[in-house]
Motif scaffolding. Sequence first.
Motif, PDB file in Angstrom:
ATOM      1  N   SER A 256      -8.593 -14.161  -6.079  1.00  0.00           N
ATOM      2  CA  SER A 256      -7.535 -14.450  -7.059  1.00  0.00           C
ATOM      3  C   SER A 256      -6.958 -13.182  -7.667  1.00  0.00           C
ATOM      4  O   SER A 256      -5.908 -13.206  -8.288  1.00  0.00           O
ATOM      5  N   ASN A 257      -7.658 -12.087  -7.537  1.00  0.00           N
ATOM      6  CA  ASN A 257      -7.313 -10.831  -8.183  1.00  0.00           C
ATOM      7  C   ASN A 257      -7.398 -10.886  -9.702  1.00  0.00           C
ATOM      8  O   ASN A 257      -6.790 -10.084 -10.405  1.00  0.00           O
ATOM      9  N   GLY A 258      -8.155 -11.883 -10.182  1.00  0.00           N
ATOM     10  CA  GLY A 258      -8.480 -11.891 -11.609  1.00  0.00           C
ATOM     11  C   GLY A 258      -7.551 -12.750 -12.425  1.00  0.00           C
ATOM     12  O   GLY A 258      -6.365 -12.862 -12.141  1.00  0.00           O
TER      13      GLY A 258
ATOM     14  N   THR B 124       6.572  -3.253 -10.969  1.00  0.00           N
ATOM     15  CA  THR B 124       5.291  -3.958 -10.960  1.00  0.00           C
ATOM     16  C   THR B 124       5.460  -5.318 -10.304  1.00  0.00           C
ATOM     17  O   THR B 124       6.527  -5.916 -10.332  1.00  0.00           O
ATOM     18  N   CYS B 125       4.366  -5.796  -9.725  1.00  0.00           N
ATOM     19  CA  CYS B 125       4.403  -7.055  -8.994  1.00  0.00           C
ATOM     20  C   CYS B 125       4.287  -8.225  -9.971  1.00  0.00           C
ATOM     21  O   CYS B 125       3.388  -8.253 -10.805  1.00  0.00           O
ATOM     22  N   PRO B 126       5.198  -9.210  -9.866  1.00  0.00           N
ATOM     23  CA  PRO B 126       5.206 -10.325 -10.810  1.00  0.00           C
ATOM     24  C   PRO B 126       4.392 -11.524 -10.345  1.00  0.00           C
ATOM     25  O   PRO B 126       4.449 -12.574 -10.968  1.00  0.00           O
ATOM     26  N   LEU B 127       3.641 -11.401  -9.254  1.00  0.00           N
ATOM     27  CA  LEU B 127       3.127 -12.622  -8.631  1.00  0.00           C
ATOM     28  C   LEU B 127       1.787 -13.101  -9.173  1.00  0.00           C
ATOM     29  O   LEU B 127       1.488 -14.282  -9.116  1.00  0.00           O
ATOM     30  N   CYS B 128       0.974 -12.180  -9.652  1.00  0.00           N
ATOM     31  CA  CYS B 128      -0.273 -12.676 -10.238  1.00  0.00           C
ATOM     32  C   CYS B 128      -0.597 -11.862 -11.469  1.00  0.00           C
ATOM     33  O   CYS B 128       0.202 -11.056 -11.927  1.00  0.00           O
ATOM     34  N   GLU B 129      -1.780 -12.046 -12.017  1.00  0.00           N
ATOM     35  CA  GLU B 129      -2.101 -11.432 -13.305  1.00  0.00           C
ATOM     36  C   GLU B 129      -2.500  -9.965 -13.192  1.00  0.00           C
ATOM     37  O   GLU B 129      -2.678  -9.293 -14.192  1.00  0.00           O
ATOM     38  N   ALA B 130      -2.635  -9.467 -11.961  1.00  0.00           N
ATOM     39  CA  ALA B 130      -3.140  -8.110 -11.793  1.00  0.00           C
ATOM     40  C   ALA B 130      -2.107  -7.028 -12.110  1.00  0.00           C
ATOM     41  O   ALA B 130      -2.465  -5.889 -12.366  1.00  0.00           O
ATOM     42  N   THR B 131      -0.819  -7.371 -12.084  1.00  0.00           N
ATOM     43  CA  THR B 131       0.275  -6.467 -12.471  1.00  0.00           C
ATOM     44  C   THR B 131       0.290  -5.137 -11.698  1.00  0.00           C
ATOM     45  O   THR B 131       0.550  -4.077 -12.273  1.00  0.00           O
ATOM     46  N   CYS B 132       0.043  -5.189 -10.400  1.00  0.00           N
ATOM     47  CA  CYS B 132       0.000  -3.958  -9.608  1.00  0.00           C
ATOM     48  C   CYS B 132       1.339  -3.230  -9.603  1.00  0.00           C
ATOM     49  O   CYS B 132       2.397  -3.843  -9.527  1.00  0.00           O
ATOM     50  N   GLY B 133       1.252  -1.914  -9.605  1.00  0.00           N
ATOM     51  CA  GLY B 133       2.439  -1.091  -9.424  1.00  0.00           C
ATOM     52  C   GLY B 133       2.785  -1.008  -7.943  1.00  0.00           C
ATOM     53  O   GLY B 133       1.902  -0.820  -7.112  1.00  0.00           O
ATOM     54  N   LEU B 134       4.067  -1.192  -7.615  1.00  0.00           N
ATOM     55  CA  LEU B 134       4.487  -1.184  -6.213  1.00  0.00           C
ATOM     56  C   LEU B 134       5.548  -0.131  -5.987  1.00  0.00           C
ATOM     57  O   LEU B 134       6.320   0.196  -6.891  1.00  0.00           O
ATOM     58  N   LYS B 135       5.604   0.355  -4.774  1.00  0.00           N
ATOM     59  CA  LYS B 135       6.714   1.195  -4.327  1.00  0.00           C
ATOM     60  C   LYS B 135       7.516   0.353  -3.366  1.00  0.00           C
ATOM     61  O   LYS B 135       7.007  -0.073  -2.325  1.00  0.00           O
TER      62      LYS B 135
ATOM     63  N   TYR C 193      -3.393  -0.061  -5.425  1.00  0.00           N
ATOM     64  CA  TYR C 193      -3.894  -1.351  -4.920  1.00  0.00           C
ATOM     65  C   TYR C 193      -2.723  -2.310  -4.667  1.00  0.00           C
ATOM     66  O   TYR C 193      -1.748  -2.343  -5.404  1.00  0.00           O
ATOM     67  N   ILE C 194      -2.840  -3.095  -3.623  1.00  0.00           N
ATOM     68  CA  ILE C 194      -1.849  -4.131  -3.330  1.00  0.00           C
ATOM     69  C   ILE C 194      -2.564  -5.221  -2.537  1.00  0.00           C
ATOM     70  O   ILE C 194      -3.590  -4.962  -1.900  1.00  0.00           O
ATOM     71  N   CYS C 195      -2.059  -6.455  -2.601  1.00  0.00           N
ATOM     72  CA  CYS C 195      -2.633  -7.536  -1.796  1.00  0.00           C
ATOM     73  C   CYS C 195      -1.529  -8.104  -0.895  1.00  0.00           C
ATOM     74  O   CYS C 195      -0.366  -7.728  -1.026  1.00  0.00           O
ATOM     75  N   PRO C 196      -1.874  -9.024   0.011  1.00  0.00           N
ATOM     76  CA  PRO C 196      -0.859  -9.519   0.945  1.00  0.00           C
ATOM     77  C   PRO C 196       0.344 -10.189   0.272  1.00  0.00           C
ATOM     78  O   PRO C 196       1.447 -10.178   0.823  1.00  0.00           O
ATOM     79  N   LYS C 197       0.123 -10.765  -0.916  1.00  0.00           N
ATOM     80  CA  LYS C 197       1.268 -11.415  -1.575  1.00  0.00           C
ATOM     81  C   LYS C 197       2.277 -10.396  -2.080  1.00  0.00           C
ATOM     82  O   LYS C 197       3.480 -10.555  -1.921  1.00  0.00           O
ATOM     83  N   GLY C 198       1.754  -9.347  -2.706  1.00  0.00           N
ATOM     84  CA  GLY C 198       2.651  -8.299  -3.182  1.00  0.00           C
ATOM     85  C   GLY C 198       3.458  -7.736  -2.025  1.00  0.00           C
ATOM     86  O   GLY C 198       4.667  -7.491  -2.130  1.00  0.00           O
ATOM     87  N   ALA C 199       2.771  -7.563  -0.883  1.00  0.00           N
ATOM     88  CA  ALA C 199       3.446  -7.017   0.293  1.00  0.00           C
ATOM     89  C   ALA C 199       4.509  -7.964   0.816  1.00  0.00           C
ATOM     90  O   ALA C 199       5.414  -7.554   1.555  1.00  0.00           O
TER      91      ALA C 199
HETATM   92  S1  SF4 Z   1      -2.927  -8.510  -6.624  1.00  0.00           S
HETATM   93 FE1  SF4 Z   1      -1.256  -8.920  -5.193  1.00  0.00          FE
HETATM   94  S2  SF4 Z   1      -0.052 -10.573  -6.100  1.00  0.00           S
HETATM   95 FE2  SF4 Z   1      -1.379  -9.745  -7.695  1.00  0.00          FE
HETATM   96  S3  SF4 Z   1      -0.100  -8.243  -8.746  1.00  0.00           S
HETATM   97 FE3  SF4 Z   1      -1.293  -7.128  -7.166  1.00  0.00          FE
HETATM   98  S4  SF4 Z   1       0.044  -7.109  -5.360  1.00  0.00           S
HETATM   99 FE4  SF4 Z   1       0.856  -8.666  -6.761  1.00  0.00          FE
END
Ligand code: SF4
Length: 744
Positions: A176-178, A8-19, A42-48
Motif C-alpha cells: 500500500s506504501n503506507g 509530487t505523485c498524487p496517487l497515494c499517501e506516500a507523496t513521492c517526488g517525481l521527475k 522512490y517510486i512505485c508502478p502506479k506513479g510510473a
Molecule cells: S508510492 Fe507510488 S503511488 Fe504512492 S506516491 Fe509514491 S509513486 Fe505515487
Amino acid sequence: MVEVVTRTCPLCEATCGLKITLDGDTVTDVRGDSDDVFSHGYICPKGAALGALHHDPERLRGPLAKRPDGSFATVSWAEAFERVHAGFNRLWSAQDRTALGVYLGNPTIHNLAGTFYARPLLFALRTPQIYSASTVDQMPKHVSSGWMYGHPLMIPVPDVDRTDWLLMLGANPLVSNGSLCTAPDFPGRLRAIRRRGGKVICVDPRRSRTAVASDEHIPVRPGGDAFLLLAMVHVLFAEDRVDLGRLRAHVAGLDRLRALAGPWTPGRVHERTGVAPETIRRLALDFAAAEKPTIYGRMGTCTQRYGTLASWLIDALLVLRGRLDAPGGALFAEPAHARFRPDKKPGGRGWAMGRWKSRVRQLPEVRGELPVATLVDELETEGKGQVRALLTIAGNPVLSTPDGPRLEAALSSLDFMVSVDPYLNETTRFADVILPPPSPLNRPAYHLAFYDLAVRNVAHFSSPALGLPQGQLSEAEILLRLTAIASGLGADADPWTLDDEIMERIVHTEVRDLGSPVAGRDVEQLMAKLGARRGPERQLDFKVRCGPYGDHFGARPDGLTLDRLGAAEHGMDFGPLRAKLPNALKTVTGKVELCPDPCVAGVNGMAEELESSGSSELVLIGRRTLRTNNSWMHNLQPLVAGKPRCTLYIHPTDAARAGVTEGSSAVVRSRVGEVTLPVVVTDTMMRGVVSIPHGWGHAVEGARMSVAAAHAGINSNRLTDPADIDPLSGNAVLNGIPVTVAPA
Ligand code: SF4
Ligand SMILES: Nc1nc2c(c(=O)[nH]1)N[C@H]1C(S)=C(S)[C@@H](COP(=O)(O)OP(=O)(O)OC[C@H]3O[C@@H](n4cnc5c(=O)[nH]c(N)nc54)[C@H](O)[C@@H]3O)O[C@H]1N2
Ligand SMILES: Nc1nc2c(c(=O)[nH]1)N[C@H]1C(S)=C(S)[C@@H](COP(=O)(O)OP(=O)(O)OC[C@H]3O[C@@H](n4cnc5c(=O)[nH]c(N)nc54)[C@H](O)[C@@H]3O)O[C@H]1N2
Ligand SMILES: [Mo]
C-alpha cells in the motif's frame, strides 16, 4: 520541446517526488526524483503510470449528459451546469434539501481542490445526507483520537525512522506504501529498522509481503486485534510494566483501564485471536523492554467489528509505556499549513459525535457524515427524507462500499444524479451529468492531508506540470460553480467572485482568533498581500504564511510563503517530529483520556462475543496489490498486464475441505451475495481465512473503460454486508465476513 519537471505523485499517501519528462504536452517518462527531500528517488508502478493516466483516451475530456435513451452525449460546460441547476431545482422544489445525498470518494483528499472546496459546497448544499469513503476506511481512528485527544485529526504517526521495535497490525505498507503514516519508501524505512538492530513484527491473517519482510509474522483471526491488544494491556499491568513517562501528569483514566483489562488474560483471548498466550505475553514484555518501541495499525485494524477499540488500544498501549509523543514512538506532525498557536494551553472543547442520526437505522453522525454502509437504506426506504438524488465527487461506491448490487439498483432509480469524475465507470454511469476534472498533471500539488500524517515535518508544493487544456475547467472551478448553484446564485455566476468571498471569510476568521499570528490584522490588507493568486493556491499560501514556519505576513520576513515553498523544487524538510503534548490536547480535561466511556461499553461487547459460540468456519478478508489503486486505475494497461489478480486465496486445508483446486473456479457466498472467481491455493493464508481484493468488477453495462472491462474481475463488495458495522464509529466491516466456498 523536451523538459523535465519535478512534481509530487498524487496517487497515494506516500507523496513521492517525481521527475516527469514532457515532450510538449506528451509525458514521455516518469521516474523517482532522487533529490526529493523525503522520497529520495522512490517510486512505485502506479506513479510510473501517471503518463498512461494522463493520456488514457477514455479519461473524459469534457462533460457528459445523459440522453433520454440512457446513452451519454458530450455537452458544453455551460449546458452541463444548466442541467445540474435545473435538476437540483426540480428536486428542491418538490422535496426539501435533505433529498440530496453526497458521497465523497478517496481522491478528494489527494487533491487541493477537493480538500479546500468540498467543504463550502457541502455547507451550501445544506443536507445531512453526507457520506464518504472514510467510513469504509479510517473512521475508527478518527473516533478514538477524538475521544482520547479531543480532536479526530490528532492521529499519532508511528516514528518509523527512529523506532527500534515496530509492531504492525493490519497494515501492508510494502504494497500500500503506507496509510495514516506518510513515509515514502516504506520498504526502505522498514529495512533500515532492521539494519540498525531493531525488530519488525507483523500481525496479519495473511503472510503478506510486509509479513515476509518482517522479523516475525503473527497470524491473527480477523477481528481479533482488539482482543490481542487488550491482553497486552493486561500483561503490562499484571507484570507491573506500566510507565507513563513524561506525560504522567497529563493522563486521565489509568485506574479505570487497569480495572477494565483485569479479566483479559492472554489465555482468555487465545481462541478468538488464534495467538498463543505465550506469544501475547512475550509481545507485551518485549514492547516494555525495547528502548524505542512503537505500534502501528491500519486498514485491517479499522475495517472490522472492533475497529474503534483496536485503534484506541494501540494508542493506549503507547501511552502506558510513555511512547506517545516520544521520539521513536508515535508523535503528531507539525506541517507547514498547520494552525499555529504557540501559546495554546492544554484543553479545549472536547469532541462529540452523534449530533444527528441517520433516518433509517438511527446511526450517529461522525465528523459531519453518516456511515456509508447505510447510504443504500436511505436510498431505498420510502418516506419523508428519502434520498432521491445523489452527488458523487471522486467516488466509486458501487465497487467500494458494501453490497454493490443493492446500491446499483438504488442508483438506477434516482430522480437525479451528478458526478464529478474523470471516468464513465461503474458508479458514474448512473449519473445524469458527469463533470470531469482535469488530469493530476494539470493541477497544483501539496499533500495537505498527508503532511499531517507524515513521519517528518515536510512540505512540497508543485504547480501544474501542464497548463489546463483548452476548454477544460479546473476541479476547483467545477466545485465552485456547484457551490454557486447550491447557494442560489445560478449556473452562470462568476466562480471567482465566490472564491474571493470564501477567501475573505477564511481571513476574517483567522484575524479574529486571538492566538493567530495575524490576530487583529486588517483583512483587506492581508487579502491584498495574497496577490493575484486564486483558488487552492491562494488558500494554501494563506495557511502556509500563518503556519509554524510562515512569514506571518511580514512579522517574520524570512518565513515561508508559497512562493518560497514552490521555489524549493525538491521539497522542504523541517526535521523529525517534535513533542507537542500536553499543550496540543483538546480534551475538556486537558489530559489524554486513556479510557473513554464508549470504549468501556465496547469492551463489554467483546466479552459478550466471547461467550456466544458459533463462529463461522471461513471468513473473508481483502487484499491490495502493488498495481491497483482501489477501483479506478484498472483502465491503464501497464497496471493490469500479467496474471489476473482478482482471485480467491485459500489455504490448502480449507481448499481440500471445500473441494476447490488451484486454477479452478469457486463460488464464494456470504449473507448478502455471491461471486465466482479463480482459486489460488496458498499457505500464505491463515487456515479459516480466505481473501479477495476489492476494486474489481468492471464487467458492467454502460461504463466506458474498455481496458478495465477486459480485466474485469468481480466486485468483492457483493459479499460485504451493510448491516455489519463497527458500532462505535459506523465504519463498514470489510474484513472478517462469514462466507462459504464451493466449486463453481
Ligand atoms: S508510492 Fe507510488 S503511488 Fe504512492 S506516491 Fe509514491 S509513486 Fe505515487
Ligand atoms: N497498491 C495499492 N496501494 C494502496 C491502495 C490500493 O488499492 N493499492 N489503496 C490505498 C488506500 S485507499 C488505503 S486506505 C491504504 C491501505 O493501506 P494498508 O492498510 O497498509 O493496506 P491493506 O492492504 O488494506 O492492508 C491491510 C492488511 O490487513 C490485513 N487484515 C485483514 N483483516 C485483518 C484483521 O482483522 N486483523 C489484522 N491484524 N489484519 C487484518 C490484510 O491481510 C492486509 O494485509 O492503501 C493505499 N495504497
Ligand atoms: N471490500 C473492500 N472495500 C473497500 C476497501 C477494502 O479494503 N475492501 N477499501 C476501502 C478504502 S480504504 C477506500 S479509500 C475506498 C475508496 O472508495 P472510493 O473513493 O469510492 O473509490 P475509488 O476506487 O478510490 O474511486 C475513486 C473515484 O474517483 C475518481 N477520480 C480519480 N481521480 C479523481 C480526481 O482527481 N477528481 C475527481 N473528482 N475524481 C477522481 C475515479 O475515477 C473513481 O471514480 O474503498 C473502500 N472499499
Ligand atoms: Mo483508503
